[in-house]
Design an enzyme around this catalytic site. Structure first.
Site, PDB file in Angstrom:
ATOM      1  N   CYS A   1       0.840  -1.199   0.000  1.00 35.24           N
ATOM      2  CA  CYS A   1       0.000   0.000   0.000  1.00 35.24           C
ATOM      3  C   CYS A   1       0.878   1.253   0.000  1.00 35.24           C
ATOM      4  CB  CYS A   1      -0.976  -0.023   1.173  1.00 35.24           C
ATOM      5  SG  CYS A   1      -2.331   1.153   0.970  1.00 35.24           S
TER       6      CYS A   1
ATOM      7  N   HIS B   1      -3.821  -4.986   0.884  1.00 37.48           N
ATOM      8  CA  HIS B   1      -3.129  -5.448   2.089  1.00 37.48           C
ATOM      9  C   HIS B   1      -3.328  -6.945   2.313  1.00 37.48           C
ATOM     10  CE1 HIS B   1      -2.355  -1.409   3.847  1.00 37.48           C
ATOM     11  NE2 HIS B   1      -3.462  -1.077   3.210  1.00 37.48           N
TER      12      HIS B   1
ATOM     13  N   GLU C   1      -1.715  -8.425   4.719  1.00 34.50           N
ATOM     14  CA  GLU C   1      -1.548  -8.568   6.181  1.00 34.50           C
ATOM     15  C   GLU C   1      -2.831  -8.276   6.946  1.00 34.50           C
ATOM     16  OE1 GLU C   1      -0.674  -6.054   4.420  1.00 34.50           O
ATOM     17  OE2 GLU C   1      -0.823  -4.184   5.553  1.00 34.50           O
TER      18      GLU C   1
END
Lengths: 245, 788
Positions: free
Chosen positions: A90, A203, A205
């Site tokens: 990002c 993302h 994560e």
């Protein structure tokens, strides 16, 4: 277990370092948060670098522009040239683009929305898994659920640049069903020529555990809530690449 | 600035004001000094001090005695709210409340929650006003020693007519919330929006935030025992003049002519600095534990440094001496009074033992380099905790303020004249739309596209709902948002907000009671057990007997509902934090409708046991909780009718709510329930449509609903389908229906068989069949342009 160490660079304004660290740890990586006040000269000791999400230096001028000029990122760029692995997520992807690590590829404001967009997206591995250090544990054509959360995530550039990217297998990931941010060729992730640097806008994560996705996929509710999802494979690929190296 | 100039400023601040003469003279004095103090206030101050106040003291009192800081009009009324239960770790009274949430690895964890309003600033400068509202609430949670984990925003705007000021406010406030929360990195997981004409000139922007901590790591909003001689350390942005008089501004009627002047009372947000301040503060929390040091920590909000330092020290039973000259300042030439009282954002105050001060300064100034992050930002020692219970401000060696500390922090309470209880509204219910059964399709489209009902997705998408990676249910997918407490543990918390503006227009008391019940239903609908509440009481001027009655009635409604919702146990649902926002009225628009806005926190022991509102599959039996008996009072359908006279708003059915909330939670925990949604705005048919759509309107599993005669034998078609009395619709796993029904009846609930999921349409047996595509189009469109 890898004995290599990963630096997660934290700039003023970074906001995704903790979930990035957690994903690294789960992939068996020895990752550390490196603050902007830590001496940049120590950075070459690390074997890989992650630039996490957020708004580094308030995204002044343009997203990622100021961080790209920092000494830390200069060192990371130099280490990348020597083949070390660099993952930008990002805002980290925006920093990599601003730092010129992707060549003539820019990341611009979303269209048509022109504002921050947060939604879950499926991204598809559209290059051979071996093409990039962060995908080689993925199955060819793997579809991975991730969280899109940005206002400026539209990969763009000349048509000829993107033709070349496609030919070179550098459009690592694409949004399945079309890019919600208007990215050229639906690109969600672009790697460099050598395949050791990946700029990924959504993302992984934030979608790395069963509990992150179970709200829309009831089948995940039967799993332990901390069971990794396919998104963690990106971090596992990083770990495996380091071991292999 | 020369020393001489500083000395002149200090002498000016230390000058005594002549509190003498008749009311008109005192009013002139207050006006010329820009003090929001009545003649009676001025005399009371002089009386408590035994002398005339200095200029600085008069400003300090004006702020601390303002409604915003002192709750002087509401404190006595609020005392009837239940505030304690076995789950309450820190009750109302500090920066935020704390509830026990559960054990992780043998350690007890708490959830910290705070609830505030930033109404007036958001009306005047929507972007900055709303953004600073978020900033303030995050500090409240942070200052309890918690990691900030989530936020929510209840919003109330005027009708969003394209090009109108109300639309500008509605767009700007959302933009401000998004830009602040996204940058700071706190996920926005819940919220609601209502549009009502009474908010056109006085919007409501409420903010809720929560955080997590280990229970024994709580830091209190007071100097700890043995704190004499502790350093007072101011942390954050360099002080400027912004927000000077903000608390007084919050306690005034909004006036368009003065709006321009009031803009200077609004603070300037800096989420970028806040992001760093939060992370640095987490590092300080860890250092305090390593050093085994007790500290006090408090947000700088209303009244700035003066408000925060006086309350932090007074709450611990101490006094304070603050040296204004040591406050880092953003510009030269600020008067000591402004430095003391300005509400510059992104600041907090620590009280720490001197032995820890260097560690604290090192973390903020060196490791997190505050001075590099924002010009002039830093941590700096500005004063000392004293044993003598006085509040002292010094500048250039001159005491500009020296008063008994309680005089500032404990003003006398006020009881305003109160209007008699409102007469019950007539029972007249108009036939709103002729022959509803024949016009269902048209009616449903109108209800689905009503601003209070239509999809919130265009708005929600602006908010980062998943930063931190701990979100289990992002905003909009269910009646509540969910975040996990700690990585690796299945423990999670649900958050919802509620407060029906149309109900507020009918009954202040019942609207407040419904807000409590609905907020509790909302968290239950994801599988969470309600454990606590917060409230923001938004009303007009307490000096208006009618509005004061509304405030009193609203609190009574909250109390009634919170005491009634024992959920099968023996304790009420406690209020652990809250805020009172009065003077919500404007010269043009008059008073707002009474708006008690409630947030509910729910506990989820295992985050695997959650559901959202969207039907996961076909063939799941559907059940209704809450018989359709409440009529149409306050409903969206009624608001579409030509005659605006509604029947009286009935109070919530607490027995039904207690039973059905328990049944829904148990059904989700047992895995019987596969989707759940509470019945609210728009009624049952909207509830069902939303369960078909899902958040983004792209769900295409329909439902077939049995003939009304089987589940609403005594209701007319309009009331059955569009009445908004509380309840739930749940979908149940095929094969679990009998067990689900048995478990529900065991807790006293009555599940009514409603139909089954499946098919491409929403079908009402014997009445109508709606194509989901068309319904979704009507539902998705209305806010798309406003939030494009």
């Amino acid at each position: 277990m890898s004995t290599s160490t990963v630096a997660i660079l934290v700039f003023p304004g970074t906001n995704s370092e903790e979930e990035t660290l957690a994903a690294c740890n789960a992939a068996g990586l020895d990752a550390r948060l490196v603050l902007w006040s830590d001496p940049p000269a120590d950075l070459p000791r690390y074997d890989a670098f992650i630039l996490p999400g957020g708004f580094a230096f308030e995204d002044r001028v343009r997203a990622g522009a100021v961080a790209a000029k920092s000494q830390a990122v200069e060192i990371v760029a130099r280490e990348a040239e020597r083949g070390k692995l660099v993952l930008g997520l990002c805002n980290g992807a925006q920093v990599l683009a601003e730092a010129g690590l992707l060549g003539a590829v820019a990341i611009a404001r979303n269209v048509p929305a022109r504002h921050f967009q947060n939604r879950f997206v499926d991204v598809e591995l559209t290059a051979p898994p071996q093409r990039c250090a962060f995908t080689f544990q993925l199955a060819p054509g793997a579809k991975i659920r991730m969280a899109m959360a940005h206002a400026e995530g539209r990969f763009c550039g000349d048509a000829s640049t993107f033709d070349a990217l496609e030919r070179a297998g550098r459009i690592t990931f694409r949004y399945a069903g079309g890019a919600p941010n208007g990215a050229m060729r639906d690109a969600a992730g672009v790697c460099n020529e050598a395949g050791n640097v990946l700029a990924l806008m959504p993302h992984p994560e934030r979608a790395a555990w069963a509990f992150n996705l179970a709200f829309e996929d009831p089948s995940l509710r039967s799993l332990d809530s901390s069971t990794p999802t396919p998104a963690l494979q990106i971090f596992r690929s990083l770990a495996a690449s380091l071991t292999r190296a | 600035m020369s020393v001489l100039a500083h000395e002149r400023l200090a002498a000016f601040a230390a000058q005594a004001l002549p509190v003498e003469g008749a009311d008109d003279e005192l009013m002139r004095l207050a006006k010329s000094e820009a003090l929001s103090l009545s003649p009676a206030d001025l005399r009371a101050i002089a009386h408590r001090l035994g002398r005339n106040p200095t200029r600085a003291e008069a400003h300090a009192f004006a702020i601390q005695w303002s409604e915003h800081c002192s709750y002087k009009s509401s404190r006595a009324l609020l005392s009837c709210l239940p505030t304690r239960s076995r789950e309450v770790l820190v009750p109302v009274g500090e920066d935020a409340g704390v509830l026990r949430v559960g054990m992780i690895d043998g350690k007890e964890y708490g959830v910290v929650i705070a609830h505030e309003s930033h109404n007036h600033p958001s009306q005047v400068v929507p972007f900055e006003g709303a953004a600073t509202g978020v900033g303030g609430i995050l500090r409240d949670v942070l200052c309890m020693g918690a990691e900030v984990a989530a936020s929510a925003d209840p919003l109330r705007f005027g009708p969003p007519i394209a090009g109108s000021h109300a639309a500008y406010v509605a767009a700007g406030a959302v933009d401000g919330i998004a830009s602040y929360g996204n940058a700071v990195g706190v996920p926005n997981i819940a919220g609601d929006v209502y549009f009502h004409p009474s908010f056109r000139d006085n919007c409501l922007v409420n903010v809720v935030a929560l955080g997590f901590l280990e229970a024994h790591h709580i830091i209190h909003s007071r100097v700890p025992d043995g704190g004499v001689g502790y350093d007072l350390v101011l942390v954050g942005k360099a002080t400027d003049a912004s927000g000077f008089g903000g608390a007084a501004f919050a306690s005034l009627t909004l006036d368009a002519a003065q709006a321009q002047a009031n803009k200077s009372a609004v603070q300037v947000p800096d989420p970028f600095l806040k992001n760093v301040l939060m992370r640095a503060s987490y590092a300080v929390f860890a250092a305090l534990r390593d050093h085994h040091v007790q500290a006090g920590f408090k947000d700088l909000g209303a009244g700035g440094l003066m408000g925060s330092s006086s309350e932090l020290c007074s709450a611990g039973g101490f006094g304070a001496c603050v040296d204004i000259d040591k406050v880092p300042q953003a510009l030269a030439g600020l008067s000591p009074t402004v430095i003391a009282c300005a509400e510059t954002q992104e600041r907090m105050l620590w009280a720490v033992p001197a032995s820890f001060t260097q560690t604290l300064l090192g973390i903020y100034n060196e490791r997190f380099t505050l001075p590099d992050v924002s010009a002039g930002a830093c941590a700096a020692v500005v004063g000392k905790v004293t044993s003598e219970r006085r509040y002292m401000l010094r500048s250039q060696g001159v005491a500009i303020c020296d008063v008994p500390i309680e005089a500032l922090t404990e003003p006398k309470q006020i009881r305003w004249p109160m209007a008699p209880p409102p007469a019950l509204q007539s029972g007249e219910e108009t036939v709103l739309i002729p022959n509803p059964a024949a016009n269902l399709s048209k009616i449903l489209a109108r209800v689905l596209s009503h601003p209070d009902v239509c999809s919130r997705q265009p708005l929600i998408e602006h908010y980062d709902s998943v930063v931190r990676g701990a979100t289990a249910i992002p905003s909009g997918y269910a009646d509540a948002g969910v975040v996990i407490v700690k990585r690796g543990s299945p423990l999670a918390v649900a958050l919802s907000v509620d407060g029906n503006a149309r109900y507020g227009a009918l009954s202040a008391k019942h609207a407040a009671a419904h807000a409590v019940v609905e907020a509790a239903r909302n968290v239950a609908a994801v599988g969470a057990i309600p454990i606590g509440l917060t409230d923001c009481l938004n009303y007009a001027s307490p000096e208006d007997p009618v509005a004061y009655r509304q405030l009193s009635d609203g609190i009574e409604g909250l109390s009634e509902a919170a005491n009634a919702l024992t959920l099968g146990g023996d304790e009420p649902l406690p209020f652990v934090s809250g805020n009172v926002s009065l003077y919500n009225q404007s010269s043009e628009g008059g008073p707002i409708v009474p708006s008690a806005i409630v947030a509910c926190i729910g506990r989820i022991d295992d985050v695997r046991h959650i559901v959202t509102m969207e039907f996961p599959a076909s063939g799941h039996p559907l059940y209704l909780f809450g018989a359709r008996v409440g009529g149409l009072a306050g409903s969206v359908l009624a608001s579409l009718g030509e005659k605006k006279k509604y029947g009286p708003l009935p109070p919530p059915d607490y027995d039904e709510a207690n039973a059905s909330i328990q049944a829904v939670i148990a059904g989700i925990r047992s895995g019987y329930i596969s989707a759940a949604h509470d019945i609210s705005d728009g009624g049952l048919l909207v509830c069902l449509a939303e369960m078909c759509f899902g958040r983004d309107g792209d769900g295409r599993i329909g439902a077939r609903i049995d003939a009304l005669s089987s589940w609403a034998p005594n209701a007319d078609v309009a009331s059955a389908l569009f009445g908004e009395s509380g309840g739930f619709v749940v979908a149940v796993e095929p094969g679990a229906a009998a067990r689900f029904e048995g478990a529900a009846r065991a807790v006293g609930a009555e599940p009514l068989r409603l139909g089954v999921t499946g098919g491409p349409d929403l079908e009402l047996t014997g009445l109508a069949r709606f194509a989901l595509d068309e319904l979704a189009r009507a539902w998705l469109a209305p806010l798309a342009e406003l939030y494009a």
